[in-house]
Design a protein around this motif. Structure first.
Motif, PDB file in Angstrom:
ATOM      1  N   GLY A  75       0.825  -1.199   0.000  1.00 23.78           N
ATOM      2  CA  GLY A  75       0.000   0.000   0.000  1.00 23.78           C
ATOM      3  C   GLY A  75       0.853   1.241   0.000  1.00 23.78           C
ATOM      4  O   GLY A  75       2.083   1.164  -0.003  1.00 23.78           O
ATOM      5  N   PRO A  76       0.214   2.418  -0.024  1.00 24.11           N
ATOM      6  CA  PRO A  76       0.970   3.667  -0.060  1.00 24.11           C
ATOM      7  C   PRO A  76       1.936   3.771   1.111  1.00 24.11           C
ATOM      8  O   PRO A  76       1.590   3.483   2.250  1.00 24.11           O
ATOM      9  N   ALA A  77       3.147   4.154   0.828  1.00 25.61           N
ATOM     10  CA  ALA A  77       4.163   4.316   1.867  1.00 25.61           C
ATOM     11  C   ALA A  77       5.138   5.394   1.427  1.00 25.61           C
ATOM     12  O   ALA A  77       5.242   5.710   0.242  1.00 25.61           O
ATOM     13  N   GLU A  78       5.828   5.976   2.392  1.00 29.59           N
ATOM     14  CA  GLU A  78       6.840   6.968   2.051  1.00 29.59           C
ATOM     15  C   GLU A  78       7.973   6.286   1.283  1.00 29.59           C
ATOM     16  O   GLU A  78       8.398   5.189   1.625  1.00 29.59           O
ATOM     17  N   SER A  79       8.442   6.943   0.241  1.00 27.83           N
ATOM     18  CA  SER A  79       9.464   6.338  -0.597  1.00 27.83           C
ATOM     19  C   SER A  79      10.764   6.141   0.169  1.00 27.83           C
ATOM     20  O   SER A  79      11.129   6.930   1.033  1.00 27.83           O
ATOM     21  N   THR A  80      11.468   5.079  -0.174  1.00 24.34           N
ATOM     22  CA  THR A  80      12.760   4.788   0.448  1.00 24.34           C
ATOM     23  C   THR A  80      13.902   5.462  -0.313  1.00 24.34           C
ATOM     24  O   THR A  80      15.072   5.267   0.017  1.00 24.34           O
ATOM     25  N   TRP A  81      13.580   6.249  -1.320  1.00 23.83           N
ATOM     26  CA  TRP A  81      14.574   6.858  -2.198  1.00 23.83           C
ATOM     27  C   TRP A  81      15.563   7.727  -1.430  1.00 23.83           C
ATOM     28  O   TRP A  81      15.182   8.550  -0.592  1.00 23.83           O
ATOM     29  N   THR A  82      16.849   7.536  -1.698  1.00 18.95           N
ATOM     30  CA  THR A  82      17.908   8.410  -1.191  1.00 18.95           C
ATOM     31  C   THR A  82      18.897   8.624  -2.341  1.00 18.95           C
ATOM     32  O   THR A  82      18.720   8.102  -3.438  1.00 18.95           O
ATOM     33  N   GLY A  83      19.964   9.376  -2.032  1.00 18.52           N
ATOM     34  CA  GLY A  83      20.986   9.602  -3.051  1.00 18.52           C
ATOM     35  C   GLY A  83      21.725   8.343  -3.443  1.00 18.52           C
ATOM     36  O   GLY A  83      22.382   8.294  -4.492  1.00 18.52           O
ATOM     37  N   ASP A  84      21.629   7.299  -2.621  1.00 22.46           N
ATOM     38  CA  ASP A  84      22.318   6.037  -2.905  1.00 22.46           C
ATOM     39  C   ASP A  84      21.416   5.002  -3.570  1.00 22.46           C
ATOM     40  O   ASP A  84      21.844   3.870  -3.820  1.00 22.46           O
ATOM     41  N   THR A  85      20.175   5.366  -3.840  1.00 19.18           N
ATOM     42  CA  THR A  85      19.230   4.417  -4.429  1.00 19.18           C
ATOM     43  C   THR A  85      19.596   4.098  -5.874  1.00 19.18           C
ATOM     44  O   THR A  85      19.971   4.985  -6.647  1.00 19.18           O
ATOM     45  N   GLU A 142      11.671  -1.443  -3.162  1.00 20.96           N
ATOM     46  CA  GLU A 142      10.282  -1.041  -3.374  1.00 20.96           C
ATOM     47  C   GLU A 142       9.933  -1.004  -4.854  1.00 20.96           C
ATOM     48  O   GLU A 142      10.797  -0.834  -5.725  1.00 20.96           O
ATOM     49  N   THR A 143       8.649  -1.181  -5.120  1.00 28.73           N
ATOM     50  CA  THR A 143       8.119  -1.019  -6.465  1.00 28.73           C
ATOM     51  C   THR A 143       6.744  -0.396  -6.349  1.00 28.73           C
ATOM     52  O   THR A 143       6.090  -0.482  -5.303  1.00 28.73           O
ATOM     53  N   SER A 144       6.286   0.270  -7.411  1.00 31.47           N
ATOM     54  CA  SER A 144       4.985   0.938  -7.416  1.00 31.47           C
ATOM     55  C   SER A 144       4.165   0.462  -8.594  1.00 31.47           C
ATOM     56  O   SER A 144       4.695  -0.092  -9.562  1.00 31.47           O
ATOM     57  N   ILE A 145       2.877   0.716  -8.511  1.00 24.30           N
ATOM     58  CA  ILE A 145       1.962   0.217  -9.522  1.00 24.30           C
ATOM     59  C   ILE A 145       2.220   0.863 -10.885  1.00 24.30           C
ATOM     60  O   ILE A 145       2.555   2.043 -10.975  1.00 24.30           O
ATOM     61  N   VAL A 146       2.088   0.064 -11.923  1.00 26.83           N
ATOM     62  CA  VAL A 146       2.191   0.583 -13.290  1.00 26.83           C
ATOM     63  C   VAL A 146       0.950   0.183 -14.092  1.00 26.83           C
ATOM     64  O   VAL A 146       0.853   0.467 -15.276  1.00 26.83           O
ATOM     65  N   ALA A 147       0.001  -0.463 -13.430  1.00 34.05           N
ATOM     66  CA  ALA A 147      -1.184  -0.945 -14.128  1.00 34.05           C
ATOM     67  C   ALA A 147      -2.165   0.185 -14.426  1.00 34.05           C
ATOM     68  O   ALA A 147      -2.178   1.215 -13.762  1.00 34.05           O
TER      69      ALA A 147
END
Length: 324
Positions: free
Chosen positions: A241-251, A279-284
């Protein structure tokens, strides 16, 4: 004659002037009996997996003395978020996060003295200092399930506890009146997916090399946690479900099981625990009611270990089972 009888019957239904038979419950008595019964979360909220938590709040009902709602209520799977602004200070609000009362055993909280209907209680959490100033309330239902109202500011000012009290009052009224809405979910969403069904305990043990792991699912079934001796000793977390992204400068961006995937490695904690987030997000198309994502965290108690290797392997198994 038939029309006359029908009209008389309708009149009796509308006016309520009919005489009740002995031993027969009338609607207002039934309602009174229900209103006197302790209110459970199940009765008030219905299916935990599809609750629209924003239906438990109302931007227009927040008292003006507390400020204006700067960010309108926006929903996620397990909570509703909004923001109240006063004198340039934003008070962030999260409403939801159902949990069982037993999960608060290691937390600092006190029973609030306010009187609520139908056996409802309120616990007040401890305010924290530092960079984030927080005020937390827990609405306890008769079945010992807690609804969380979490408010905080990142700067002095505002009245976060007054905002929490106001949001709580609205939630109590709507829960008691059973005015809770539910997301109208389709087949290609994660709303009704049980996170613990995506990975077996045996597979998690094999991939992480950690024996004696146990699994614990959230009340909504959107979160599964595989842990060691107690739930706080996490090894693997899976969020659907919706969650805060884990993205950082090292992603880094990769493809796992045909899904665009973000992989972030880091070391956190005083013990230097090896951590990896995938993590992955919906593309459908069409998209579900809210944006969906699947996030997997792996924490290994061996700092020199590459936590991303088992994280990728586990994520690949989960991604292959996603409905989109």
């Amino acid at each position: 004659m038939i029309r006359l009888l029908a009209a008389c019957a309708l009149l009796l239904c509308v006016t309520g002037c009919g005489t009740a038979l002995p031993g027969t419950a009338v609607p207002n008595e039934t309602a009174a009996e229900e209103a006197a019964e302790p209110l459970t979360a199940k009765a008030a909220l219905g299916d935990f997996a599809t609750i629209d938590y924003c239906s438990l709040t109302d931007a227009n009902a927040v008292p003006q003395r507390l400020g204006s709602v700067a960010v309108l209520p926006r929903g996620a799977y397990d909570e509703c978020r909004l923001s109240v602004q006063k004198d340039g200070v934003d008070t962030e609000v999260r409403l939801g996060s159902l949990q069982e009362e037993d999960h608060l055993t290691n937390s600092e909280y006190t029973l609030d003295g306010r009187v609520l209907p139908r056996g409802l209680r309120v616990y007040r959490g401890t305010e924290t200092g530092g960079k984030v100033l927080r005020c937390v309330l827990y609405l306890r239902f008769a079945d010992r399930i807690l609804l969380t109202i979490d408010t905080w500011t990142r700067e002095p000012g505002g009245d976060r506890c007054a905002v929490a009290d106001a949001v709580l009052a609205i939630a109590v009224d709507r829960a008691a009146a059973k005015r809770v809405r539910h997301h109208d979910v389709g087949a290609r969403t994660l709303f009704r997916t049980d996170a613990c069904d995506m990975l077996s305990v045996e597979v998690v043990r094999a991939r992480t090399g950690l024996p004696d792991l146990l699994a614990s699912r959230s009340l909504t079934r959107h979160v599964c946690r595989w842990y060691h001796a107690y739930p706080g000793d996490v090894a693997v977390d899976l969020y659907l479900g919706p969650a805060e992204s884990t993205w950082t400068g090292d992603t880094v961006e990769e493809t796992l099981a045909g899904h665009r995937t973000l992989v972030t490695a880091s070391f956190v904690g005083r013990d230097g625990v090896a951590v990896c987030a995938v993590e992955t997000s919906i593309v459908a198309v069409p998209r579900p009611a809210v944006n969906e994502s699947a996030v997997l965290w792996v924490e290994l108690p061996r700092p020199a270990t590459d936590a991303c290797r088992p994280a990728r392997e586990l994520a690949s198994e989960v991604w292959a089972k996603l409905p989109w």
